[in-house]
Design a protein around this motif. Sequence first.
Motif, PDB file in Angstrom:
ATOM      1  N   VAL A   1      63.585  36.129  40.195  1.00  0.00           N
ATOM      2  CA  VAL A   1      63.971  35.736  41.556  1.00  0.00           C
ATOM      3  C   VAL A   1      64.070  36.971  42.447  1.00  0.00           C
ATOM      4  N   LYS A   2      64.655  38.039  41.939  1.00  0.00           N
ATOM      5  CA  LYS A   2      64.796  39.276  42.715  1.00  0.00           C
ATOM      6  C   LYS A   2      63.427  39.828  43.109  1.00  0.00           C
ATOM      7  N   ALA A   3      62.420  39.586  42.260  1.00  0.00           N
ATOM      8  CA  ALA A   3      61.078  40.115  42.509  1.00  0.00           C
ATOM      9  C   ALA A   3      60.277  39.275  43.508  1.00  0.00           C
ATOM     10  N   LEU A   4      60.790  38.119  43.917  1.00  0.00           N
ATOM     11  CA  LEU A   4      60.067  37.287  44.884  1.00  0.00           C
ATOM     12  C   LEU A   4      59.911  38.051  46.194  1.00  0.00           C
ATOM     13  N   ARG A   5      58.663  38.116  46.670  1.00  0.00           N
ATOM     14  CA  ARG A   5      58.385  38.899  47.871  1.00  0.00           C
ATOM     15  C   ARG A   5      58.636  38.092  49.156  1.00  0.00           C
ATOM     16  N   LYS A   6      59.132  38.787  50.141  1.00  0.00           N
ATOM     17  CA  LYS A   6      59.310  38.153  51.446  1.00  0.00           C
ATOM     18  C   LYS A   6      57.931  37.854  52.032  1.00  0.00           C
ATOM     19  N   PRO A   7      57.714  36.649  52.554  1.00  0.00           N
ATOM     20  CA  PRO A   7      56.387  36.319  53.095  1.00  0.00           C
ATOM     21  C   PRO A   7      56.116  37.056  54.401  1.00  0.00           C
ATOM     22  N   SER A   8      54.850  37.327  54.650  1.00  0.00           N
ATOM     23  CA  SER A   8      54.477  37.857  55.957  1.00  0.00           C
ATOM     24  C   SER A   8      54.731  36.769  57.003  1.00  0.00           C
ATOM     25  N   THR A   9      54.741  37.151  58.257  1.00  0.00           N
ATOM     26  CA  THR A   9      54.997  36.167  59.314  1.00  0.00           C
ATOM     27  C   THR A   9      53.969  35.045  59.286  1.00  0.00           C
ATOM     28  N   ALA A  10      52.686  35.411  59.147  1.00  0.00           N
ATOM     29  CA  ALA A  10      51.632  34.393  59.135  1.00  0.00           C
ATOM     30  C   ALA A  10      51.779  33.472  57.928  1.00  0.00           C
ATOM     31  N   ALA A  11      52.077  34.048  56.754  1.00  0.00           N
ATOM     32  CA  ALA A  11      52.250  33.222  55.552  1.00  0.00           C
ATOM     33  C   ALA A  11      53.436  32.277  55.714  1.00  0.00           C
ATOM     34  N   TRP A  12      54.524  32.782  56.307  1.00  0.00           N
ATOM     35  CA  TRP A  12      55.703  31.928  56.506  1.00  0.00           C
ATOM     36  C   TRP A  12      55.384  30.772  57.443  1.00  0.00           C
ATOM     37  N   VAL A  13      54.595  31.029  58.486  1.00  0.00           N
ATOM     38  CA  VAL A  13      54.227  29.961  59.429  1.00  0.00           C
ATOM     39  C   VAL A  13      53.426  28.885  58.707  1.00  0.00           C
ATOM     40  N   VAL A  14      52.486  29.299  57.852  1.00  0.00           N
ATOM     41  CA  VAL A  14      51.699  28.316  57.097  1.00  0.00           C
ATOM     42  C   VAL A  14      52.596  27.557  56.120  1.00  0.00           C
ATOM     43  N   ASP A  15      53.495  28.271  55.430  1.00  0.00           N
ATOM     44  CA  ASP A  15      54.430  27.595  54.510  1.00  0.00           C
ATOM     45  C   ASP A  15      55.286  26.573  55.261  1.00  0.00           C
ATOM     46  N   LEU A  16      55.714  26.943  56.468  1.00  0.00           N
ATOM     47  CA  LEU A  16      56.522  26.027  57.282  1.00  0.00           C
ATOM     48  C   LEU A  16      55.708  24.792  57.657  1.00  0.00           C
TER      49      LEU A  16
END
Length: 296
Positions: A39-54
């Motif tokens: 879990v600690k190793a999970l990377r923060k998404p880039s802005t574009a990736a987060w928008v697609v995930d949303l």
Amino acid sequence: MADLLEIADELYALPLAEFTPARDARAKELKGTPLAAQVKALRKPSTAAWVVDLLVRREAAQVDQVLSVGVALREAQEAMSAGELRALTRQRRQVTAAVTTQARRIAADEGLRVTEAVAEQVEATLTAAMVDAECGRAVRSGLLVSALRTTGIEPMDADDLASAVAVPAALGFSATPRAAPRPGPPDLHLVPDPDRAAKAIAAADERLAAAQEEYDAARATHDDSSGEVERLSARSLQLEAETDELRRRLADLEEQAEALEEELAEAEEVRDGTAAELRTAAAERDAAQAARDRLD
């Protein structure tokens, strides 16, 4: 206990600014278990990736429809002519542009303004999902950490695709749909927040990091396009030089052809003159032979 995919599904559904503190808190809760380090190793998404995930979580049905259209288009393009393929490409761009606009609106509802650079990455990711089946699976997971890009001519590199999702098992996973949170009743009581300054600094740091990420992405895109311009400019100059050389060569050949035409005309005149002389000489020879024969 929840597995890694379930935890990731929850974390990547959070607002972008809340991801890192929520991830660290969850890893702390799991301290002493094998999941803690994962879990600690999970990377923060880039802005574009987060928008697609949303988008995948807010509009799961529409994303599924886009992916289904992508499957149909991939199957249909095998039997298409060049003109039909161009029309197909235009239609695909219209679809991805429209869905990107919707993704920007959804992100705005979450308080995030999507820049043109980020929107370009979002559209490129949606295009990749339509032209490449594996990219489509990555998008549907809702666990993207970076944007996707592929021409569709060749499949996206497997290592690049694996690094674009939070965990390898994301491919084949479907994000849990989540409705937009409804605003609650207004808070009429003003309670001083002792951590207000620290939260403001943390929020500013998050915003700076996001802005830096967008700048880096825009800079990389600009550098790539500048390199392409330089390459094409060099090729253009090379072709121009080759064209000039061919023009000079053509002019020389035309001059040689004109000179040869003149020489040919002169040679034909000489030939015609000698032909007349040959006929006269032949007649005189025949007459002399006849006179000689009469003496016998």
